[in-house]
Design an enzyme around this catalytic site. Structure first.
Site, PDB file in Angstrom:
ATOM      1  N   ARG A  18     -29.029   4.250  58.780  1.00  0.00           N
ATOM      2  CA  ARG A  18     -29.657   5.481  59.318  1.00  0.00           C
ATOM      3  C   ARG A  18     -28.841   5.985  60.503  1.00  0.00           C
ATOM      4  NH1 ARG A  18     -34.315   4.348  62.159  1.00  0.00           N
ATOM      5  NH2 ARG A  18     -34.298   2.098  61.960  1.00  0.00           N
ATOM      6  N   TYR A 158     -33.240  -1.986  77.839  1.00  0.00           N
ATOM      7  CA  TYR A 158     -32.201  -1.299  77.055  1.00  0.00           C
ATOM      8  C   TYR A 158     -30.936  -1.081  77.892  1.00  0.00           C
ATOM      9  CZ  TYR A 158     -30.192   2.366  74.029  1.00  0.00           C
ATOM     10  OH  TYR A 158     -29.367   3.118  73.226  1.00  0.00           O
ATOM     11  N   LYS A 162     -27.160  -2.518  77.269  1.00  0.00           N
ATOM     12  CA  LYS A 162     -25.999  -1.643  77.060  1.00  0.00           C
ATOM     13  C   LYS A 162     -24.941  -1.830  78.153  1.00  0.00           C
ATOM     14  CE  LYS A 162     -27.363   0.174  73.204  1.00  0.00           C
ATOM     15  NZ  LYS A 162     -26.639  -0.124  71.955  1.00  0.00           N
TER      16      LYS A 162
HETATM   17  P1  NAP Z   1     -31.589   4.428  64.693  1.00  0.00           P
HETATM   18  O1  NAP Z   1     -31.567   5.756  64.042  1.00  0.00           O
HETATM   19  O2  NAP Z   1     -32.880   3.867  65.176  1.00  0.00           O
HETATM   20  O3  NAP Z   1     -30.903   3.363  63.693  1.00  0.00           O
HETATM   21  C1  NAP Z   1     -30.761   2.033  64.089  1.00  0.00           C
HETATM   22  C2  NAP Z   1     -30.024   1.260  63.020  1.00  0.00           C
HETATM   23  O4  NAP Z   1     -29.903  -0.111  63.477  1.00  0.00           O
HETATM   24  C3  NAP Z   1     -30.748   1.218  61.686  1.00  0.00           C
HETATM   25  O5  NAP Z   1     -29.802   1.254  60.647  1.00  0.00           O
HETATM   26  C4  NAP Z   1     -31.454  -0.151  61.717  1.00  0.00           C
HETATM   27  O6  NAP Z   1     -31.675  -0.692  60.439  1.00  0.00           O
HETATM   28  C5  NAP Z   1     -30.397  -0.972  62.456  1.00  0.00           C
HETATM   29  N1  NAP Z   1     -30.942  -2.181  63.062  1.00  0.00           N
HETATM   30  C6  NAP Z   1     -31.893  -2.292  64.022  1.00  0.00           C
HETATM   31  N2  NAP Z   1     -32.116  -3.587  64.307  1.00  0.00           N
HETATM   32  C7  NAP Z   1     -31.278  -4.304  63.515  1.00  0.00           C
HETATM   33  C8  NAP Z   1     -31.030  -5.701  63.329  1.00  0.00           C
HETATM   34  N3  NAP Z   1     -31.678  -6.636  64.023  1.00  0.00           N
HETATM   35  N4  NAP Z   1     -30.100  -6.081  62.421  1.00  0.00           N
HETATM   36  C9  NAP Z   1     -29.444  -5.149  61.683  1.00  0.00           C
HETATM   37  N5  NAP Z   1     -29.628  -3.820  61.806  1.00  0.00           N
HETATM   38  C10 NAP Z   1     -30.529  -3.414  62.700  1.00  0.00           C
HETATM   39  O7  NAP Z   1     -30.627   4.370  65.958  1.00  0.00           O
HETATM   40  P2  NAP Z   1     -29.431   5.356  66.397  1.00  0.00           P
HETATM   41  O8  NAP Z   1     -30.004   6.380  67.279  1.00  0.00           O
HETATM   42  O9  NAP Z   1     -28.613   5.731  65.228  1.00  0.00           O
HETATM   43  O10 NAP Z   1     -28.607   4.360  67.348  1.00  0.00           O
HETATM   44  C11 NAP Z   1     -27.462   3.648  66.898  1.00  0.00           C
HETATM   45  C12 NAP Z   1     -26.816   2.974  68.104  1.00  0.00           C
HETATM   46  O11 NAP Z   1     -26.455   3.962  69.068  1.00  0.00           O
HETATM   47  C13 NAP Z   1     -27.732   1.985  68.820  1.00  0.00           C
HETATM   48  O12 NAP Z   1     -26.983   0.886  69.276  1.00  0.00           O
HETATM   49  C14 NAP Z   1     -28.249   2.808  69.983  1.00  0.00           C
HETATM   50  O13 NAP Z   1     -28.654   1.994  71.059  1.00  0.00           O
HETATM   51  C15 NAP Z   1     -27.023   3.634  70.317  1.00  0.00           C
HETATM   52  N6  NAP Z   1     -27.344   4.852  71.063  1.00  0.00           N
HETATM   53  C16 NAP Z   1     -28.164   5.809  70.537  1.00  0.00           C
HETATM   54  C17 NAP Z   1     -28.457   6.935  71.295  1.00  0.00           C
HETATM   55  C18 NAP Z   1     -29.351   8.041  70.789  1.00  0.00           C
HETATM   56  O14 NAP Z   1     -29.666   8.951  71.579  1.00  0.00           O
HETATM   57  N7  NAP Z   1     -29.779   8.043  69.553  1.00  0.00           N
HETATM   58  C19 NAP Z   1     -27.910   7.069  72.581  1.00  0.00           C
HETATM   59  C20 NAP Z   1     -27.086   6.077  73.081  1.00  0.00           C
HETATM   60  C21 NAP Z   1     -26.798   4.973  72.306  1.00  0.00           C
HETATM   61  P3  NAP Z   1     -33.036  -0.385  59.614  1.00  0.00           P
HETATM   62  O15 NAP Z   1     -32.909   1.027  59.096  1.00  0.00           O
HETATM   63  O16 NAP Z   1     -33.026  -1.377  58.528  1.00  0.00           O
HETATM   64  O17 NAP Z   1     -34.150  -0.538  60.585  1.00  0.00           O
END
Ligand code: NAP
Length: 250
Positions: A18, A158, A162
């Site tokens: 995702r 969090y 990070k």
């Molecule tokens: P997201 O849409 O919630 O997707 C998270 C992904 O991580 C999903 O594919 C989920 O798998 C997987 N995941 C969660 N726990 C896991 C585990 N224990 N083992 C394997 N896979 C796992 O998150 P996102 O917004 O794309 O974020 C991706 C990364 O970017 C994260 O590290 C987040 O902290 C970082 N980030 C995001 C933002 C933001 O604003 N969105 C900002 C800064 C940093 P499932 O689908 O199976 O649950």
């Protein structure tokens, strides 16, 4: 070269089912890489992309494995090596939030976030670099966050995870540079994914006001930077943290 399967490079994206991870996988696939993805709960979204990738000759392994469980991760890495013979790029993207104010935060909320975001990055990096070291080549991109740089009320778990990812990335970059393995971190600001979809309109408006570009970023905009850092386009860059945040932190 986007020819025969064995000539393709291989990118392993954790949590590629995702959000940002899915866009990162798409970007590497569009550039001819074979793809390895793991997830924990649901792969429906990314399965629909597989057919599209396969029509362009790209192979994808989409496997269930929790990044906090070394045995499950090692199985994914072994399957990837058995199938493709190598992993050129690792993107440690899997991550979660469990937001709460310090006084209300449970130990469980703290531990779960550190375990997934920080320990998960360690577990996967250790499993993959074993093979990168033998090949004397590789590029690792870790997902940090601007919150890991400047902090955020309600996210002490969090932001600690990070910030930890940044220290981890720099140490790995120093340790593995002699083996021609690079490690960098990206620090996204607010990006439109499931992770930020839970925020109320009022919070979102407040966020927009703090961002010079006056909008949230897209997963694609983060994927473009990750692709650059993972590929040979960035062959002289290691140990860096690069923000992709619409100018939020400068
Ligand atoms: P997201 O849409 O919630 O997707 C998270 C992904 O991580 C999903 O594919 C989920 O798998 C997987 N995941 C969660 N726990 C896991 C585990 N224990 N083992 C394997 N896979 C796992 O998150 P996102 O917004 O794309 O974020 C991706 C990364 O970017 C994260 O590290 C987040 O902290 C970082 N980030 C995001 C933002 C933001 O604003 N969105 C900002 C800064 C940093 P499932 O689908 O199976 O649950």
């Amino acid at each position: 070269m986007r020819g025969k399967m064995e000539e393709r490079k291989v990118a392993f994206i954790t949590g590629g089912s995702r959000g940002i991870g899915k866009e990162v996988a798409t970007k590497f696939a569009e550039n001819g890489y074979n793809i390895v993805i793991n997830y924990v709960s649901d792969k429906t979204d990314v399965e629909t992309l597989r057919t599209e990738w396969e029509s362009k000759g790209v192979k994808a392994l989409i496997l269930k494995a929790d990044v906090t469980k070394a045995e499950e991760v090692e199985n994914v890495v072994k399957t990837a090596i058995d199938t493709f013979g190598k992993i050129d790029v690792l993107v440690n993207n899997a991550g979660i939030t469990r937001d709460n104010l310090l006084m209300r935060m449970s130990e469980e909320e703290f531990d779960k976030v550190i375990e997934t975001n920080l320990k998960g990055t360690f577990v996967v990096t250790k499993a993959v670099t074993k093979y990168m070291m033998k090949k004397r080549s590789g590029s690792i991109v870790n997902l940090s966050s601007v919150v890991g740089v400047v902090g955020n009320a309600g996210q002490c778990n969090y932001s600690a995870s990070k910030a930890g990812v940044i220290g981890f990335t720099k140490s790995v970059a120093k340790e593995l540079s002699s083996r021609n393995i690079r490690a960098n971190a990206v620090a996204p600001g607010f990006i439109e994914t499931d992770m930020t979809a839970v925020l109320s309109d009022a919070v979102k408006e407040n966020i927009h006001n703090q961002i010079p570009l006056k909008r949230m970023g897209s997963a694609k905009e983060v994927a473009n930077l990750i692709y650059f850092l993972g590929s040979d386009e960035s062959s002289y860059i290691t140990g860096q943290v690069i923000n992709v945040d619409g100018g939020m932190v400068m």
